[in-house]
Enzyme design. Structure first.
Site, PDB file in Angstrom:
ATOM      1  N   CYS A 135       1.180  -0.799  -0.165  1.00 30.70           N
ATOM      2  CA  CYS A 135      -0.008  -0.189  -0.459  1.00 30.70           C
ATOM      3  C   CYS A 135       0.765   1.500   0.184  1.00 30.70           C
ATOM      4  O   CYS A 135       1.726   1.782   0.391  1.00 30.70           O
ATOM      5  CB  CYS A 135      -0.582   0.102   1.287  1.00 30.70           C
ATOM      6  SG  CYS A 135      -2.095   1.346   0.871  1.00 30.70           S
ATOM      7  N   GLU A 182      -5.013  -8.822  -2.403  1.00 27.39           N
ATOM      8  CA  GLU A 182      -5.172  -8.894  -0.576  1.00 27.39           C
ATOM      9  C   GLU A 182      -4.007  -6.994  -0.062  1.00 27.39           C
ATOM     10  O   GLU A 182      -3.324  -7.751  -0.326  1.00 27.39           O
ATOM     11  CB  GLU A 182      -4.184 -10.038  -0.132  1.00 27.39           C
ATOM     12  CG  GLU A 182      -4.034 -10.437   1.648  1.00 27.39           C
ATOM     13  CD  GLU A 182      -3.137 -10.049   1.825  1.00 27.39           C
ATOM     14  OE1 GLU A 182      -2.813  -9.828   3.127  1.00 27.39           O
ATOM     15  OE2 GLU A 182      -1.924  -9.622   1.258  1.00 27.39           O
ATOM     16  N   ARG A 226      -5.933 -12.133  12.966  1.00 25.51           N
ATOM     17  CA  ARG A 226      -4.428 -11.791  12.209  1.00 25.51           C
ATOM     18  C   ARG A 226      -5.957 -11.350  10.964  1.00 25.51           C
ATOM     19  O   ARG A 226      -6.755 -12.117  10.028  1.00 25.51           O
ATOM     20  CB  ARG A 226      -4.087 -12.279  10.992  1.00 25.51           C
ATOM     21  CG  ARG A 226      -2.322 -11.550  10.119  1.00 25.51           C
ATOM     22  CD  ARG A 226      -1.559 -13.061   9.599  1.00 25.51           C
ATOM     23  NE  ARG A 226      -1.179 -12.238   8.592  1.00 25.51           N
ATOM     24  CZ  ARG A 226       0.413 -11.493   9.004  1.00 25.51           C
ATOM     25  NH1 ARG A 226       0.594 -11.677  10.198  1.00 25.51           N
ATOM     26  NH2 ARG A 226       1.579 -11.348   8.318  1.00 25.51           N
ATOM     27  N   ARG A 228      -7.334  -9.169   7.454  1.00 21.69           N
ATOM     28  CA  ARG A 228      -6.881  -8.328   5.992  1.00 21.69           C
ATOM     29  C   ARG A 228      -8.228  -8.209   4.959  1.00 21.69           C
ATOM     30  O   ARG A 228      -9.331  -8.820   5.221  1.00 21.69           O
ATOM     31  CB  ARG A 228      -5.732  -9.646   5.916  1.00 21.69           C
ATOM     32  CG  ARG A 228      -4.554  -9.873   6.321  1.00 21.69           C
ATOM     33  CD  ARG A 228      -3.612  -8.457   6.568  1.00 21.69           C
ATOM     34  NE  ARG A 228      -2.061  -8.741   6.386  1.00 21.69           N
ATOM     35  CZ  ARG A 228      -2.339  -8.045   8.016  1.00 21.69           C
ATOM     36  NH1 ARG A 228      -3.007  -7.776   8.849  1.00 21.69           N
ATOM     37  NH2 ARG A 228      -0.896  -8.512   8.545  1.00 21.69           N
TER      38      ARG A 228
END
Length: 426
Positions: A135, A182, A226, A228
């Site tokens: 990102c 992702e 976690r 995502r």
């Protein structure tokens, strides 16, 4: 090829390797520990056995093809291979990640490095694009330039200079049937939502894909919190919608005892060692090198107390077998603070790289991850990777819609190979 990797690719334990070569398990241990060099005959025997195994492997029965961009160590690939896909192209710039990838996926194709240096015709035709893209902030400079010239611009222009733009270029050129992207959960809120709006606009408005996205917590599949974000896109209209699928309940996921080393498992140097004193039936114990030093443990406790006094939540994560871990990050190699394992006596310890492989879902009943790099590199690689069981489940959900898109297009090479469609007209 390194001896241990060659043994593991043959699917042999140390004892089975010793029997195959006609030596003792101690000899195999000495070779893998670097105490002695393997005889050329031993290497040749294992290489010949591996070649025979590969020649006898099941014929290629893949149902679709895919490319693996920003591949890391292959977490996205593992999930889509298990769903019946075949990887036809890989791109990953980090040379250490390439080492781990090659060890676990002995492809006929090379791993491309810098994605920004690729020509589109270097990438083969494919049905699905996978990318765990980094990102980056999107600059408005290009848009301002177009405005000053009085020219129209789209969302793609706003992403120029970012690595996401490279993904868009591949999608625009090859027009695969589907894609899966992702990223971290915060992508959705980054820059007050403008980054995510730009991404969605480029995919939907500029390229014409139908997209659906969802934040998924791996906690339902692995003993790790976690979260995502996954963005799935299809070239044609399908009924795919992440909200129509029930992913594993995070409150009912496994605990850390499912991934921690057990005293009765086979020893794996350098992660586990033979007990110095045999006071029980234990076969192995975690190497002492993973236990925190007094200095580091003291520092972490003082750091936690300092921030607790300020009302902050910063501190280490101390876990036991019945707990769920925090998110494993790429900085885990520094001090292991986010996931420390409580010991019966003494200071806590870090996870070993083998435990990290299990925590990320790379080790299961069908696969055992080969870890050919140093602990530091391994921690970074696992911390940057994806939770394999989550990707596997997403791939399972996407697969019918991928095949639907392929079978509705008479120009789909994969579909023609499967005999589902007539050849395209000349």
């Amino acid at each position: 090829m390194e001896f241990r990797i060659l043994r593991e690719k043959n699917g042999l334990t140390i004892e089975e390797t010793a029997e195959f070569l006609g030596v003792t398990p101690k000899t195999v241990h000495r070779i893998e520990n670097g105490e002695t060099a393997p005889r050329k005959a031993y290497v040749a025997m294992l290489e010949r056995r591996l070649a025979d195994r590969m020649a006898e492997s099941v014929p290629d029965t893949h149902e679709f093809t895919f490319i693996d961009l920003f591949a890391g160590i292959g977490g996205m690939r593992r999930g889509f291979e298990d769903a019946g896909g075949k990887c036809v192209f890989t791109c990953e710039w980090d040379k250490y990640a390439q080492t781990t990838y090659r060890a676990n996926f002995p492809d006929e194709h090379e791993i491309a490095g810098d994605i920004t240096a690729l020509e589109m015709d270097e990438i083969p035709a494919h049905d699905v694009l996978l990318a765990g893209f980094p990102c980056q902030p999107f600059s408005l400079a290009g848009v301002s330039k177009f405005n000053s010239l009085g020219r129209q611009h789209g969302f793609m222009d706003k992403t120029q200079g970012t690595l996401f733009f490279e993904v868009l270029k591949v999608l625009k050129h090859h027009r695969p049937a589907a894609f899966l992207l992702e990223n971290v959960k915060n992508l959705k809120s980054h820059n007050r939502g403008d980054t995510f709006r730009t991404i969605c606009g480029a995919l939907e408005d500029d390229l014409g894909y139908r997209i659906s996205y969802r934040i998924i917590d791996a906690k339902g599949y692995l003993p790790q919190h976690r979260e995502r974000i996954f963005i799935a896109g299809f070239r044609e209209d399908t009924e795919f919608d992440f909200d129509s699928f029930d992913f594993a309940d995070p409150s009912k996921g496994p605990k850390l005892d499912s991934i921690l080393h057990s005293p009765d498992e086979e020893m794996e140097d350098p992660y586990t060692l033979l007990p110095a004193v045999r006071r029980s039936n234990a076969v192995s114990m975690v190497s002492p090198k993973y236990t925190l030093s007094d200095k580091l443990w003291g520092y972490l406790k003082a750091y936690a107390e300092k921030h607790k006094a300020k009302g902050n939540g910063f501190g280490f994560g101390l876990c036991g077998p019945n707990d769920t871990a925090r998110t494993l990050s790429a900085r885990y190699y520094k001090d292991g603070s986010e996931i420390l394992i409580r010991r019966a006596k003494g200071n806590p310890r870090r996870l070993t790289p083998r435990e990290c492989a299990r925590l990320m879902g790379f080790d299961d009943e069908n696969h055992r991850m080969i870890i050919p790099v140093s602990d530091t590199r391994a921690y970074k690689q696992f911390g940057n990777s994806v939770a394999v069981p989550v990707v596997r489940e997403v791939a399972r959900c996407m697969k019918p819609h991928i095949l639907q898109t392929l079978h509705s297009n008479e120009h789909s090479e994969t579909a023609r190979k499967l005999g589902k469609l007539r050849p395209a007209a000349d």
